[in-house]
Design an enzyme around this catalytic site. Structure first.
Site, PDB file in Angstrom:
ATOM      1  CB  SER A 138      -0.547  -0.219   0.749  1.00  0.00           C
ATOM      2  OG  SER A 138      -1.473   1.767   1.393  1.00  0.00           O
ATOM      3  CE1 TYR A 162      -3.690  -2.251   5.330  1.00  0.00           C
ATOM      4  CE2 TYR A 162      -3.510  -0.344   4.467  1.00  0.00           C
ATOM      5  CZ  TYR A 162      -3.676  -1.816   4.343  1.00  0.00           C
ATOM      6  OH  TYR A 162      -4.115  -1.996   3.459  1.00  0.00           O
ATOM      7  CE  LYS A 166      -1.345  -4.207   3.398  1.00  0.00           C
ATOM      8  NZ  LYS A 166      -1.775  -5.528   3.179  1.00  0.00           N
TER       9      LYS A 166
END
Ligand code: NAD
Ligand code: UFG
Length: 349
Positions: A138, A162, A166
């Site tokens: 992302s 989050y 990643k």
């Protein structure tokens, strides 16, 4: 008996792709494009954020079938059985949790699902000598980047669990690629995936109140929500509202197929932005939605949302250079397709 000529050549062609999280929003669109490109598709999904109906719809769109396995990517026994039972050539790894605010409140669940899940998958791939993987990363890995547009070389500074997930998985993949040069890995950093398949059969089906702009706008248009709250109009942008790089989910899916084709050539490690390479403000998106769907979107300006960045868009030139891929769909296509999906499926799947 002698094998027919060409047998070995055919055996060596990569044909079967395991798609983890294939029932989800991006995974289901990737399945369509994989089937259209004549790959065989196996989906592993635990349906924690999706329904098997999406796979039925993919089969309807393509006229082809998918082998669907309900299971968790963290479950080594399931993965081992899956890799034993099927000749898998490559993996597209979409399975994961993706709500930024949820990751702040439940970090352990996110590290477990997104990091441990990826490591378990990679361990089993390694055991079965399956060395080709496309990973859903992302643009969130860049954090508050000063670069506009953002190239892949920009410093990485994610600022929520989050984003850390990643970045960690990207690091694991980069380390594998150093230790095992036979691996072919594409870490794809998506900007803002939006829109739906033009058939209106598959699209984004958020649970509850959408966090993201496009599904929220679609739900206002269809009458499920009264008005859009625009989070701040005092950013240093064209009209004061936040600017993002919206990428049509079909373009994104095609980017995955292009990356997979590159893996088949033996590319080592690739880290690429997938974006359109230009930004639109919230109000520009609202205007485009109104123009392409003839629906009025009532909105009010409210306070900025904590953690939001003013301007975020991709330098998309490396993906074009390496994969020969770029987006082809416009903001109007995005809005029209999101609207078609929303009107055909006002309550999702
Ligand atoms: P999604 O929630 O629609 O799809 C994820 C799928 O994975 C769902 O079907 C879910 O049921 C499944 N899943 C989750 N955990 C699992 C597990 N442990 N085992 C098996 N299946 C599991 O999300 P999406 O928007 O399609 O995102 C796909 C991937 O792309 C995610 O990894 C996400 O972090 C990443 N990504 C998404 C965006 C975005 O804005 N949508 C942006 C950047 C990156
Ligand atoms: N916005 C509103 N109102 C809303 C929702 C969003 O004004 O109801 C604004 C935001 O402030 C932002 C823009 O619309 O300016 C886009 O917001 P989204 O929530 O749609 O997308 P983000 O860029 O904030 O986040 C997305 C994904 C993240 C990912 C990030 C970077 O949701 O998971 O892109 O890739 F990390």
């Amino acid at each position: 008996m002698a094998q027919p000529t060409g047998y070995l050549r055919i055996k060596n062609i990569m044909t079967t792709v395991l798609v983890t999280g294939g029932a989800g929003y991006i995974g289901s669109h990737a399945c369509v494009e994989l089937l259209n490109a004549n790959f065989d598709v196996l989906v592993l999904d635990n349906f924690c954020n999706s329904k098997a109906t999406s796979i039925k719809r993919v089969e309807k769109i393509t006229g082809k079938s998918i082998t669907l396995i309900e299971g968790d990517v963290r479950d080594k026994a399931t993965l081992t059985m899956l890799f034993s039972d099927h000749q898998i050539d490559a993996v597209m790894h979409f399975a994961g949790l993706k709500a930024v605010s949820d990751s702040v409140n439940n970090p352990l669940a996110y590290y477990d699902n997104n990091v441990m899940g990826s490591i378990t998958l990679l361990e089993v791939m390694s055991e079965f000598s399956v060395n080709n993987i496309v990973f859903s990363s992302s643009a969130t890995v860049y954090g508050f980047s000063d670069d506009k547009p953002i190239p892949e070389t920009a410093p990485l500074s994610p600022f929520n669990p989050y984003g850390h997930n990643k970045r960690m998985v990207e690091q694991v993949l980069a380390d594998i690629s150093i230790a095992e040069p036979s691996w072919n890995i594409a870490s794809l950093r998506y900007f803002n995936p939006v829109g739906a398949h033009p058939s209106g059969e598959i699209g984004e089906d958020p649970n509850g109140v959408p966090n993201n702009l496009m599904p929220y706008v679609s739900q206002v248009a269809v009458g499920k929500r009264e008005r859009l709250s625009v989070f701040g109009n005092d950013y240093p942008t064209i009209d004061g509202t936040g600017v993002r790089d919206y990428i049509h989910v079909v373009d994104l899916a095609l980017g995955h197929v292009a990356a997979l084709n590159k893996l088949m050539q033996g590319c080592g490690l690739l880290t690429l932005n997938l974006g359109a390479g230009r930004g639109y403000s919230v109000l520009e998106l609202v205007q485009a939605f109104e123009a392409s769907t003839e629906q009025k979107i009532p909105y009010e300006i409210v306070n900025r949302r904590a953690g939001d960045i003013a301007i975020y868009f991709a330098d998309a030139s490396l993906a074009k250079q390496v994969l020969g891929w770029k987006t082809t769909k416009t903001l109007e296509d995005i809005c029209r397709d999101a609207w078609r999906w929303q009107t055909k499926n006002p309550n999702g799947y």
